[in-house]
Design a protein around this motif. Structure first.
Motif, PDB file in Angstrom:
ATOM      1  N   TYR A 177       0.837  -1.195   0.000  1.00 12.38           N
ATOM      2  CA  TYR A 177       0.000   0.000   0.000  1.00 12.38           C
ATOM      3  C   TYR A 177       0.873   1.246   0.000  1.00 12.38           C
ATOM      4  O   TYR A 177       1.871   1.313   0.709  1.00 12.38           O
ATOM      5  CB  TYR A 177      -0.940  -0.017   1.208  1.00 12.38           C
ATOM      6  CG  TYR A 177      -1.894  -1.170   1.144  1.00 12.38           C
ATOM      7  CD1 TYR A 177      -3.037  -1.095   0.362  1.00 12.38           C
ATOM      8  CD2 TYR A 177      -1.641  -2.352   1.829  1.00 12.38           C
ATOM      9  CE1 TYR A 177      -3.910  -2.163   0.279  1.00 12.38           C
ATOM     10  CE2 TYR A 177      -2.506  -3.431   1.746  1.00 12.38           C
ATOM     11  CZ  TYR A 177      -3.645  -3.325   0.967  1.00 12.38           C
ATOM     12  OH  TYR A 177      -4.501  -4.377   0.870  1.00 12.38           O
ATOM     13  N   PHE A 178       0.467   2.228  -0.789  1.00 11.06           N
ATOM     14  CA  PHE A 178       1.244   3.441  -0.978  1.00 11.06           C
ATOM     15  C   PHE A 178       0.362   4.673  -0.927  1.00 11.06           C
ATOM     16  O   PHE A 178      -0.830   4.608  -1.229  1.00 11.06           O
ATOM     17  CB  PHE A 178       1.913   3.448  -2.364  1.00 11.06           C
ATOM     18  CG  PHE A 178       2.991   2.429  -2.520  1.00 11.06           C
ATOM     19  CD1 PHE A 178       4.296   2.742  -2.219  1.00 11.06           C
ATOM     20  CD2 PHE A 178       2.694   1.159  -2.983  1.00 11.06           C
ATOM     21  CE1 PHE A 178       5.294   1.806  -2.366  1.00 11.06           C
ATOM     22  CE2 PHE A 178       3.684   0.213  -3.128  1.00 11.06           C
ATOM     23  CZ  PHE A 178       4.993   0.538  -2.828  1.00 11.06           C
ATOM     24  N   THR A 179       1.007   5.795  -0.610  1.00 10.31           N
ATOM     25  CA  THR A 179       0.372   7.080  -0.858  1.00 10.31           C
ATOM     26  C   THR A 179       0.563   7.338  -2.346  1.00 10.31           C
ATOM     27  O   THR A 179       1.420   6.719  -2.987  1.00 10.31           O
ATOM     28  CB  THR A 179       1.065   8.208  -0.068  1.00 10.31           C
ATOM     29  OG1 THR A 179       2.434   8.275  -0.469  1.00 10.31           O
ATOM     30  CG2 THR A 179       0.972   8.001   1.430  1.00 10.31           C
ATOM     31  N   GLN A 180      -0.187   8.244  -2.920  1.00 11.88           N
ATOM     32  CA  GLN A 180      -0.007   8.559  -4.331  1.00 11.88           C
ATOM     33  C   GLN A 180       1.408   9.095  -4.568  1.00 11.88           C
ATOM     34  O   GLN A 180       2.067   8.751  -5.540  1.00 11.88           O
ATOM     35  CB  GLN A 180      -1.051   9.574  -4.810  1.00 11.88           C
ATOM     36  CG  GLN A 180      -1.017   9.819  -6.305  1.00 11.88           C
ATOM     37  CD  GLN A 180      -1.309   8.570  -7.119  1.00 11.88           C
ATOM     38  OE1 GLN A 180      -2.325   7.916  -6.921  1.00 11.88           O
ATOM     39  NE2 GLN A 180      -0.420   8.209  -8.034  1.00 11.88           N
ATOM     40  N   GLU A 181       1.887   9.919  -3.628  1.00  9.16           N
ATOM     41  CA  GLU A 181       3.235  10.485  -3.734  1.00  9.16           C
ATOM     42  C   GLU A 181       4.290   9.379  -3.741  1.00  9.16           C
ATOM     43  O   GLU A 181       5.223   9.393  -4.551  1.00  9.16           O
ATOM     44  CB  GLU A 181       3.486  11.434  -2.559  1.00  9.16           C
ATOM     45  CG  GLU A 181       4.890  11.983  -2.501  1.00  9.16           C
ATOM     46  CD  GLU A 181       5.170  12.761  -1.210  1.00  9.16           C
ATOM     47  OE1 GLU A 181       6.308  13.230  -1.090  1.00  9.16           O
ATOM     48  OE2 GLU A 181       4.271  12.890  -0.356  1.00  9.16           O
ATOM     49  N   GLY A 182       4.151   8.407  -2.860  1.00 11.78           N
ATOM     50  CA  GLY A 182       5.098   7.306  -2.779  1.00 11.78           C
ATOM     51  C   GLY A 182       5.096   6.455  -4.031  1.00 11.78           C
ATOM     52  O   GLY A 182       6.152   6.048  -4.523  1.00 11.78           O
ATOM     53  N   ASP A 228       4.200   7.476  -7.035  1.00 13.06           N
ATOM     54  CA  ASP A 228       4.783   8.287  -8.107  1.00 13.06           C
ATOM     55  C   ASP A 228       6.307   8.273  -8.042  1.00 13.06           C
ATOM     56  O   ASP A 228       6.982   8.172  -9.066  1.00 13.06           O
ATOM     57  CB  ASP A 228       4.267   9.730  -8.046  1.00 13.06           C
ATOM     58  CG  ASP A 228       2.783   9.841  -8.393  1.00 13.06           C
ATOM     59  OD1 ASP A 228       2.216   8.868  -8.936  1.00 13.06           O
ATOM     60  OD2 ASP A 228       2.188  10.892  -8.101  1.00 13.06           O
ATOM     61  N   LYS A 229       6.874   8.364  -6.844  1.00 19.38           N
ATOM     62  CA  LYS A 229       8.335   8.333  -6.680  1.00 19.38           C
ATOM     63  C   LYS A 229       8.902   7.000  -7.145  1.00 19.38           C
ATOM     64  O   LYS A 229       9.928   6.950  -7.823  1.00 19.38           O
ATOM     65  CB  LYS A 229       8.721   8.565  -5.210  1.00 19.38           C
ATOM     66  CG  LYS A 229       8.677   9.988  -4.759  1.00 19.38           C
ATOM     67  CD  LYS A 229       9.140  10.096  -3.311  1.00 19.38           C
ATOM     68  CE  LYS A 229       9.035  11.505  -2.788  1.00 19.38           C
ATOM     69  NZ  LYS A 229       9.442  11.592  -1.364  1.00 19.38           N
ATOM     70  N   LEU A 230       8.241   5.917  -6.757  1.00 22.07           N
ATOM     71  CA  LEU A 230       8.698   4.587  -7.129  1.00 22.07           C
ATOM     72  C   LEU A 230       8.623   4.384  -8.644  1.00 22.07           C
ATOM     73  O   LEU A 230       9.545   3.839  -9.252  1.00 22.07           O
ATOM     74  CB  LEU A 230       7.849   3.537  -6.407  1.00 22.07           C
ATOM     75  CG  LEU A 230       8.462   2.170  -6.212  1.00 22.07           C
ATOM     76  CD1 LEU A 230       9.718   2.249  -5.383  1.00 22.07           C
ATOM     77  CD2 LEU A 230       7.467   1.248  -5.542  1.00 22.07           C
ATOM     78  N   THR A 231       7.549   4.849  -9.246  1.00 19.66           N
ATOM     79  CA  THR A 231       7.377   4.743 -10.697  1.00 19.66           C
ATOM     80  C   THR A 231       8.460   5.538 -11.424  1.00 19.66           C
ATOM     81  O   THR A 231       9.036   5.068 -12.408  1.00 19.66           O
ATOM     82  CB  THR A 231       5.974   5.242 -11.109  1.00 19.66           C
ATOM     83  OG1 THR A 231       4.995   4.462 -10.404  1.00 19.66           O
ATOM     84  CG2 THR A 231       5.745   5.107 -12.588  1.00 19.66           C
TER      85      THR A 231
END
Length: 157
Positions: A6-11, A13-16
């Motif tokens: 599970y991720f925040t949208q920000e997290g 996006d960073k991973l992507t």
């Protein structure tokens, strides 16, 4: 099958973005390093070539790992976080009974954890001890440095 994370949208996006950079710039730089090492002559005794090939293997392993994480990624809407108990994406204010100091954490996935930013993993000893707990509860968590006694003062999102 990929494990669900599970991720925040920000997290997410960073991973992507990190994966995109590794697949494009990272692979291009690696190919260039291998070519430079290859141009230096005999490959059987070329330590630079061997090192570049090893680095390429590590890069590809990192790419495969991120691909696997993203395959099981789910974004949590921060507005739907239940503040009656601690769960992923909960913000918590804790009182450390040993130091008598208050500390704030955001419970996040392993890949988003960053202690300097106050983000702790739900899979860390403290994170695991906090999951499902409510305001007013006192927990004892064993960490490498000993045992922490923490009181949950506030939960928010």
């Amino acid at each position: 099958m990929a494990e669900v994370s599970y991720f925040t949208q920000e997290g997410l996006d960073k991973l992507t973005e990190e994966l995109k950079n590794l697949k494009t710039k990272g692979r291009a730089e690696m190919a260039r390093a291998i070519q430079e090492a290859r141009d230096k002559g005999d490959l059987s005794e070329n330590a630079e070539y061997d090192a570049a090939k090893d680095a390429q293997g590590h890069l590809e392993a990192k790419i495969a790992s991120l691909d696997n994480i993203l395959a099981g990624a789910r974004v949590i809407d921060e507005n739907n976080v239940d503040t009656s108990k601690l769960m992923i994406l909960s913000k918590v204010l804790l009182k450390n009974h040993t130091t008598k100091k208050d500390v704030r954490y955001l419970l996040v996935s392993e890949t988003e954890a960053n202690l300097k930013e106050g983000k702790i993993s739900i899979k860390s000893p403290i994170g695991q001890g906090l999951l499902g707990k409510k305001i007013g509860e006192v927990i004892e968590v064993t960490i490498p440095a000993g045992t922490l006694k923490l009181e949950i003062i506030e939960i928010s999102r």
